[in-house]
Design an enzyme around this catalytic site. Structure first.
Site, PDB file in Angstrom:
ATOM      1  N   ALA A 132      32.889  48.296   7.855  1.00 16.69           N
ATOM      2  CA  ALA A 132      34.183  48.283   7.181  1.00 16.69           C
ATOM      3  C   ALA A 132      35.202  47.496   8.001  1.00 16.69           C
ATOM      4  O   ALA A 132      36.027  46.760   7.456  1.00 16.69           O
ATOM      5  CB  ALA A 132      34.679  49.708   6.945  1.00 16.69           C
ATOM      6  N   ALA A 133      35.121  47.643   9.310  1.00 13.90           N
ATOM      7  CA  ALA A 133      36.072  46.975  10.197  1.00 13.90           C
ATOM      8  C   ALA A 133      35.561  47.089  11.622  1.00 13.90           C
ATOM      9  O   ALA A 133      34.638  47.849  11.913  1.00 13.90           O
ATOM     10  CB  ALA A 133      37.460  47.611  10.071  1.00 13.90           C
ATOM     11  N   MET A 134      36.185  46.312  12.515  1.00 14.47           N
ATOM     12  CA  MET A 134      35.839  46.365  13.931  1.00 14.47           C
ATOM     13  C   MET A 134      37.111  46.317  14.747  1.00 14.47           C
ATOM     14  O   MET A 134      37.978  45.466  14.522  1.00 14.47           O
ATOM     15  CB  MET A 134      34.921  45.191  14.299  1.00 14.47           C
ATOM     16  CG  MET A 134      34.536  45.145  15.764  1.00 14.47           C
ATOM     17  SD  MET A 134      33.624  46.631  16.292  1.00 14.47           S
ATOM     18  CE  MET A 134      33.940  46.587  18.060  1.00 14.47           C
ATOM     19  N   GLU A 135      37.195  47.212  15.744  1.00  9.03           N
ATOM     20  CA  GLU A 135      38.443  47.460  16.465  1.00  9.03           C
ATOM     21  C   GLU A 135      38.655  46.545  17.659  1.00  9.03           C
ATOM     22  O   GLU A 135      39.230  46.965  18.659  1.00  9.03           O
ATOM     23  CB  GLU A 135      38.469  48.919  16.939  1.00  9.03           C
ATOM     24  CG  GLU A 135      37.477  49.270  18.039  1.00  9.03           C
ATOM     25  CD  GLU A 135      36.099  49.673  17.563  1.00  9.03           C
ATOM     26  OE1 GLU A 135      35.316  50.174  18.381  1.00  9.03           O
ATOM     27  OE2 GLU A 135      35.809  49.483  16.366  1.00  9.03           O
ATOM     28  N   HIS A 191      40.976  53.611  17.699  1.00  5.85           N
ATOM     29  CA  HIS A 191      40.019  53.032  18.643  1.00  5.85           C
ATOM     30  C   HIS A 191      40.712  52.291  19.786  1.00  5.85           C
ATOM     31  O   HIS A 191      40.089  52.049  20.823  1.00  5.85           O
ATOM     32  CB  HIS A 191      39.097  52.054  17.929  1.00  5.85           C
ATOM     33  CG  HIS A 191      37.823  52.675  17.433  1.00  5.85           C
ATOM     34  ND1 HIS A 191      37.030  53.493  18.212  1.00  5.85           N
ATOM     35  CD2 HIS A 191      37.189  52.580  16.232  1.00  5.85           C
ATOM     36  CE1 HIS A 191      35.980  53.876  17.512  1.00  5.85           C
ATOM     37  NE2 HIS A 191      36.047  53.332  16.305  1.00  5.85           N
ATOM     38  N   GLU A 196      40.741  52.281  13.015  1.00  2.00           N
ATOM     39  CA  GLU A 196      40.690  51.154  13.958  1.00  2.00           C
ATOM     40  C   GLU A 196      41.825  51.230  14.977  1.00  2.00           C
ATOM     41  O   GLU A 196      41.654  50.859  16.142  1.00  2.00           O
ATOM     42  CB  GLU A 196      40.748  49.828  13.203  1.00  2.00           C
ATOM     43  CG  GLU A 196      39.650  49.649  12.151  1.00  2.00           C
ATOM     44  CD  GLU A 196      38.265  50.000  12.663  1.00  2.00           C
ATOM     45  OE1 GLU A 196      37.944  49.654  13.820  1.00  2.00           O
ATOM     46  OE2 GLU A 196      37.495  50.620  11.916  1.00  2.00           O
TER      47      GLU A 196
END
Length: 948
Positions: free
Chosen positions: A332-335, A372, A369
Site C-alpha cells: 500500500a505504501a512504504m515509509e 513509522h 506511514e
C-alpha cells in the site's frame, strides 16, 4: 552454505553496541510469566506533528503531469561477470578454504566491518531503462579481516578500489573479487588485512537495469492523453537496496547517505532529503545533489525519477509535506524517511465518488506511514525476526492516530476489533501459524515474516499490553524506548526492559519480558473456558488451552502451550452488570471466587476484547447471555456484543459449541443499533456462507439470515442520492451501519434490495449520470452485474477504462467479478493478467474476487494453477502478495477433489510459497471436516428454528 555466525543470527540484543556484541537470548520461554498495564505512544512531542501532517496528507491529491520515455533496454543482471566470478569463487585458494575464511557463505554479513557513510551517484537512462552508478562507502574495521563482503543483486560490477584512509591516498591491493549468488554478496579479498579501529573507503562503479517489476529500482508506466509514459522509483524493503547499489543491506548496518541523481532535464528527481545543489550539463541533463541523510538503514533509502506535478503544504512547525503516489507498488505504501511512497489507490482521493470506507482506509494508511517515522525509521529492529516491533506499532497507532483526527469514527475501541483482532485470530488459529517473533535462517525467510501475524497480531498484543499497563506507564516506557534508541537499532528485550522500568516507577515490580515471551515466542493463542461451579461458594473454574480450528491438528505437546492471561471478568443479570475484575490465569485450570451469583447471573470475560484470546462458557451461561441480548442488549458493551458474536461463530466452527448457538445469537440483531456487532456478524456470516454456498440446502441458511436482517433493512432504507461525499463525522456510524445492512440484504438475496440496485444501475445507463450514493456503489455495481445481462457488464467495463478516480476504478473492477457468466469471468481473468489494462497489484484482487463468486470459484482455482508460473515469477519476491493470492483462491474450497488437486499442485509448485500452501491445505481440510461433522446438524436445526 556454511553455518551462520551465532553472534549475528538473532536480533534479541540490548540495543546495537555493535553487531558482534549482540547477545543472543535462547528462544525457550519461561513457564511462569506476569503482566500489567499501558496505552498510547511517546506521542508527547510526536502526536501533534502526526495530526497536522496527516490532516494535510489526506487532503493532498498528487496530480500527474507525468514522465516521458519509452523503449526497453536489456542488461543481464550480474551478466557475464557473474559467470566468471562464479568460476573464480570455485577457484578460491586451498589455503583460504582450509582456514575456514569464507564469510560469504553465511546468511548474515560478517561483523568485521561497520559502514559509516555512503556517497552514491547515479545516472538514470529512461530511454533504455538502465542506470549506472558509483558508490563510495566509508567504513570502520571492527575486527581484523582481509575480506569485504557486500550485498549486490543483479548489478554488473565494473571497477573496485579500496583505500586505507578516507582521502584515497593509500590504495590497497585486491587479491581477487567475485560474486557469491546464493547469498547475494560480492566479495573483495585483499592481499593484507585491515586493522581494527581504522577507517577505510571502497569505491565501486556498476550498472544495471531499471527492472520491470515491483522491487529494487523499478519502472512503472501510465497513460496520459493517449501516450504511455514512464517513471522509475525504488522499493528497498526488506532486502532490495542491493539491487540498486552495493551495500551492507541489513538493518543493523546504519549509516548516513548522500545521493546524487543525474537524468534528462525533462524529468525531476526526488530522494529522502531536499536538493542541496543542482547542476546542468550542456547536453540537457541535470544532476540533483541531495543533502546528507540522518543515520539510517539501507532499506529506507529511496529515490524517484519522474515528471509529476505536485501539491505541497507546510505545517505550523515548518515541516514540508508532499507525498509521492505511483501507479504500481508491491505494498500500500512504504515509509522511506523523507520520501514516503504510496500506490495511487492509497493516497489519491476524490471525495465526490469515494465512500466512507475508502476515506477511512486512506487516512489509516497515511497515519501508518507517519507512525513509522518513529517505529522503523528512527528506531529500527535489529533483525527481521522482530519486524513486528515496527509493523505492529504502526498498525496499532493507525487506530490511535485516526481516532485523534476523527474521534466519531471510534476506531481503536471498535473497528480495531473487527478489522484487526478478529481477522488475525482466524489466521493464528491454524496449526500452521507461527510465532510473531520467528527465527530467520535463510534469505527467503526474510520476506515471509511480513504477514498479518507481524502486523495485526503485533498490534493486538501491543493493545493488550497497553490496557494492562495503563496509559501513563505505557506512554512513559515507550517514550524512554524511542529516546534511548533513536537513530539506532533495538530488539524486543529493549522494549520490554523499558516497560518493566516504567512499571517499577509506579511501584509495580513486574517483569514484562517474562510476561510477553509467552505471547511472542509461541504461535497461536488460548481459548479460556469459564464454568460456574455447582457449589454455593461463588467460584468459577477457569481453564486455558491452545485454540486450533482443526482439533486433530493440535500440537503433540499441548502442555507447552500455556499463557499468562490477563482475564477481565464481570457478572451481570437482566438489569445490572458489576465492575470488571482482573484475574491472572497462568495454569491450565484454576478456581477463582467472583461476585455473588445465582441461577440467573451470567458471566462475561475479556471485557471489550482487550485480550488476545477467545472466551468460552458452559452452555447454561451461553443461553443466559443470548437471553440478555434478546431482552436488553445494551447492558453488555458494544465491544463485547461484537466479541460474543465473533467468539461464538469461531468456537462452533472449531467444534467447541453446538452449531445452533451462533445461529441463535444473531436472532437479536434486529434490535442492534450499533455498527460494530453488525460488522462482526456480517464477517462471520460471509465466511459461513462461502463454506455452504455449494451445498444442497444452502437456501435454508440464506433465508434464515434474511429473516434476521429484513427488519433492520426495511427500517433503515437506502441513502439519499444527494450525498456530498464529505467527511461528515456525525453521520459516519449510521451510514456505515446502513451500508452493512444493505450489503447483507443484497448478498443473501433480498428481493427489494435487488430491485433497488437494478433500478439505480438502469438509471445510470439511461441518463449517463451516476446518481448512486458513493457509500453503496460497490454493492450496487456488484448486484447489478450479477443480476443483469451482458450489456451491463460491458457498460461497467467501459466505465472502468474511462474513470480517472482510482477509488472508483477499484470498485468497478471488482464489480466485474460478480458476473454469473463464466465466459465473461474468464475473459476478465485473461485480460487482467495479459494486458496493461489492470495494474499489477490489482490482478491478484481480480483472481481472488472471482474465487469468492460461487460460480467462478472453480474457474479461478483452475486459472490459478494454469497461470502459476506467470503469477509466481511476477510476485515471487513479494511473498506477501503471493500469500494473499494463495489464501484468497483456496480458502473456500471444500471438496475432497479440490483438496487432492491442491496436494498434487504443492508437490510440483510449492517452492518459497510452501508455508502459504501448507496453511491453505489445512484450511481446506478443516472445511471438509466441518461439512462432514456438522452440516447435517446445522441444517437440521435450521429446519426446526423458531420462526424459521
Amino acid at each position: 552454505m556454511g553455518f551462520e555466525d551465532t553472534n549475528m543470527r538473532n536480533g534479541r540484543a540490548l540495543s546495537d553496541q555493535w553487531a558482534d556484541s549482540v547477545v543472543v537470548r535462547p528462544r525457550a520461554t519461561e513457564q511462569h510469566i506476569t503482566l500489567h498495564k499501558r496505552l498510547v505512544l511517546g506521542f508527547a512531542i510526536s502526536i501533534l506533528t502526526l495530526i497536522i501532517v496527516t490532516v494535510i496528507a489526506i487532503t493532498l491529491s498528487v496530480s500527474f503531469e507525468r514522465c516521458a520515455a519509452e523503449s526497453s533496454g536489456t542488461l543481464a543482471g550480474n551478466g557475464s561477470s557473474n559467470k566468471s566470478s562464479q568460476s573464480r569463487d570455485r577457484s578460491i585458494s586451498h589455503r583460504e578454504s582450509e582456514d575456514g575464511q569464507q564469510p560469504w557463505r553465511h546468511l548474515r554479513l560478517p561483523a568485521t566491518l561497520r559502514p559509516r557513510h555512503y556517497d552514491l551517484r547515479l545516472s538514470v537512462y529512461m530511454d533504455n531503462f538502465t542506470f549506472s552508478g558509483e558508490v563510495n562507502i566509508e567504513f570502520e574495521c571492527v575486527n581484523s579481516t582481509k575480506f569485504i563482503v557486500l550485498h549486490t543483486d543483479r548489478l554488473e560490477v565494473n571497477k573496485v578500489q579500496v583505500y586505507s584512509d578516507s582521502k584515497k591516498t593509500g590504495v590497497m591491493r585486491i587479491h581477487r573479487r567475485f560474486y557469491h549468488q546464493p547469498n547475494q554478496v560480492y566479495v573483495i579479498a585483499l592481499h593484507r588485512e585491515m586493522k581494527p579501529l581504522r577507517t577505510y573507503k571502497i569505491n565501486i562503479t556498476f550498472e544495471a537495469q531499471i527492472e520491470n517489476e515491483l522491487l529494487g529500482f523499478f519502472r512503472s508506466s501510465y497513460m496520459l492523453y493517449g501516450e504511455r509514459r514512464y517513471l522509475a522509483v525504488t522499493q528497498f524493503s526488506p532486502t532490495h537496496a542491493r539491487k540498486a547499489f552495493p551495500c551492507f543491506d541489513e538493518p543493523i548496518y546504519k549509516a548516513t547517505f548522500r545521493v546524487s541523481l543525474r537524468h534528462e532535464s525533462s524529468y525531476q528527481s526526488l530522494s529522502n532529503m531536499p536538493v542541496e545543489a543542482s547542476t546542468s550539463d550542456e547536453d540537457a541533463w541535470v544532476t540533483n545533489h541531495f543533502s546528507r541523510t540522518p543515520r539510517m538503514s539501507t532499506y529506507y533509502l529511496a529515490w524517484a525519477v519522474c515528471n509529476f506535478t505536485y501539491r505541497e503544504a507546510v505545517t505550523d512547525n515548518g515541516v514540508v509535506v508532499n507525498l509521492l503516489a505511483v501507479p504500481k507498488h508491491p505494498y500500500a505504501a512504504m515509509e522511506n524517511w523523507g520520501l514516503s511512497v504510496f500506490v495511487e489507490q492509497k493516497i489519491l482521493l476524490d471525495p465526490d465518488v469515494s465512500s466512507f470506507s475508502y476515506q477511512m482506509e486512506l487516512t489509516m494508511v497515511v497515519v501508518h506511514e507517519i507512525c513509522h517515522q518513529w517505529f522503523g525509521d528512527l528506531v529500527t529492529p535489529v533483525w527481521w525476526e522482530d519486524v513486528w516491533l515496527k509493523e505492529g506499532f504502526a498498525h496499532f497507532f493507525e487506530y490511535i492516530g485516526t481516532d485523534f483526527l476523527f474521534p466519531k469514527w471510534n476506531m481503536e475501541k471498535q473497528r480495531f476489533l473487527t478489522d484487526v483482532l478478529h481477522e488475525v485470530m482466524l489466521l493464528d488459529g491454524l496449526a500452521h501459524s507461527h510465532p510473531i517473533s520467528q527465527q530467520v535462517f535463510k534469505a527467503t525467510d526474510i520476506d515471509r515474516v511480513f504477514d498479518w501475524i507481524a502486523y495485526k497480531k503485533g498490534a493486538a498484543l501491543i493493545r493488550m499490553l497497553a490496557n494492562v499497563m495503563g496509559q501513563q506507564a505505557f506512554q512513559r516506557g515507550l517514550n524512554d524506548y524511542l529516546v534511548t534508541h533513536m537513530y539506532r537499532n533495538a530488539a524486543r528485550d529493549d522494549l520490554w526492559n523499558k516497560f518493566s522500568e516504567a512499571m517499577q516507577r509506579e511501584g509495580k515490580d513486574i517483569n514484562i519480558t517474562e510476561v510477553m515471551d509467552r505471547w511472542t515466542l509461541q504461535m497461536g493463542y488460548p481459548v479460556v473456558t469459564i464454568s460456574k461451579n455447582d457449589s454455593l461458594d461463588n467460584t468459577v473454574t477457569i481453564s486455558q488451552e491452545h485454540f486450533v480450528y482443526d482439533t486433530d491438528a493440535k500440537i503433540r505437546n499441548p502442555e507447552l502451550f500455556q499463557w499468562q492471561i490477563p482475564l477481565t471478568l464481570t457478572v451481570g443479570n437482566s438489569s445490572h452488570i458489576s465492575t470488571e475484575n482482573t484475574i491472572w490465569v497462568s495454569n491450565r485450570t484454576e478456581t477463582h471466587r467472583v461476585g455473588h451469583m445465582d441461577g440467573e447471573t451470567w458471566l462475561l470475560g475479556n471485557i471489550n476484547q482487550t485480550g488476545y484470546f477467545r472466551v468460552n462458557y458452559d452452555l447454561h451461561n451461553w443461553r443466559l447471555l443470548i437471553q440478555q441480548l434478546m431482552t436488553n442488549p445494551t447492558i453488555i458493551s458494544v465491544g463485547n456484543r461484537a466479541g460474543l458474536i465473533d467468539d461464538v461463530f469461531n468456537l462452533a466452527r472449531a467444534g467447541y459449541l453446538p452449531q445452533n448457538i451462533p445461529l441463535q445469537i444473531i436472532s437479536y440483531l434486529s434490535q442492534e443499533s450499533e455498527l460494530l456487532p453488525w460488522h462482526a456478524a456480517s464477517r462471520a456470516l460471509y465466511q459461513l456462507d462461502k463454506l455452504l454456498d455449494r451445498t444442497e440446502d444452502h437456501s435454508l441458511f440464506s433465508d434464515y439470515v434474511l429473516k434476521q436482517v429484513a427488519p433492520k433493512y426495511h427500517k433503515m432504507g437506502w441513502p439519499t442520492t444527494s450525498s456530498d461525499g464529505s467527511f461528515a463525522q456525525a453521520a459516519y456510524q449510521s451510514q456505515e451501519l446502513q451500508r452493512e445492512v444493505i450489503m447483507l440484504a443484497c448478498s443473501f438475496g433480498n428481493k427489494h434490495c435487488h430491485r433497488q440496485a437494478v433500478s439505480l444501475i438502469s438509471d445510470w445507463i439511461s441518463s449517463n449520470k451516476n446518481r448512486i450514493p458513493p457509500n453503496v456503489r460497490d454493492i450496487v455495481y456488484c448486484t447489478g452485474v450479477s443480476l443483469m445481462d451482458e450489456d451491463v457488464w460491458e457498460f461497467i467495463w467501459m466505465k472502468f477504462h474511462s474513470s480517472t478516480a482510482v477509488s472508483e476504478k477499484k470498485i468497478l473492477l471488482e464489480a466485474l467479478t460478480c458476473s454469473d457468466n463464466i465466459y465473461l469471468l474468464n475473459r476478465l481473468l485473461n485480460l487482467s493478467l495479459s494486458s496493461d489494462m489492470v495494474p499489477d497489484q490489482d490482478v491478484i484482487d481480480v483472481i481472488i474476487h472471482v474465487a469468492r463468486n460461487p460460480l467462478g470459484r472453480h474457474l479461478a482455482w483452475r486459472y490459478f494453477r494454469e497461470k502459476w508460473d506467470i503469477l509466481n515469477s511476477r510476485y515471487e519476491e513479494a511473498l506477501f502478495m503471493n500469500s494473499k493470492l494463495i489464501s484468497g483462491v483456496t480458502e473456500f474450497l471444500n471438496t475432497e477433489t479440490e483438496m487432492n488437486e491442491l496436494k498434487e499442485f504443492i508437490l510440483t509448485c510449492g517452492g518459497a510459497a510452501a508455508p502459504a500452501f501448507a496453511r491453505a491445505l489445512e484450511i481446506i481440510q478443516a472445511n471438509i471436516k466441518w461439512l462432514a461433522l456438522f452440516e447435517h446438524q446445522f441444517y437440521q436445526w435450521l429446519r426446526k428454528a423458531p420462526g424459521g
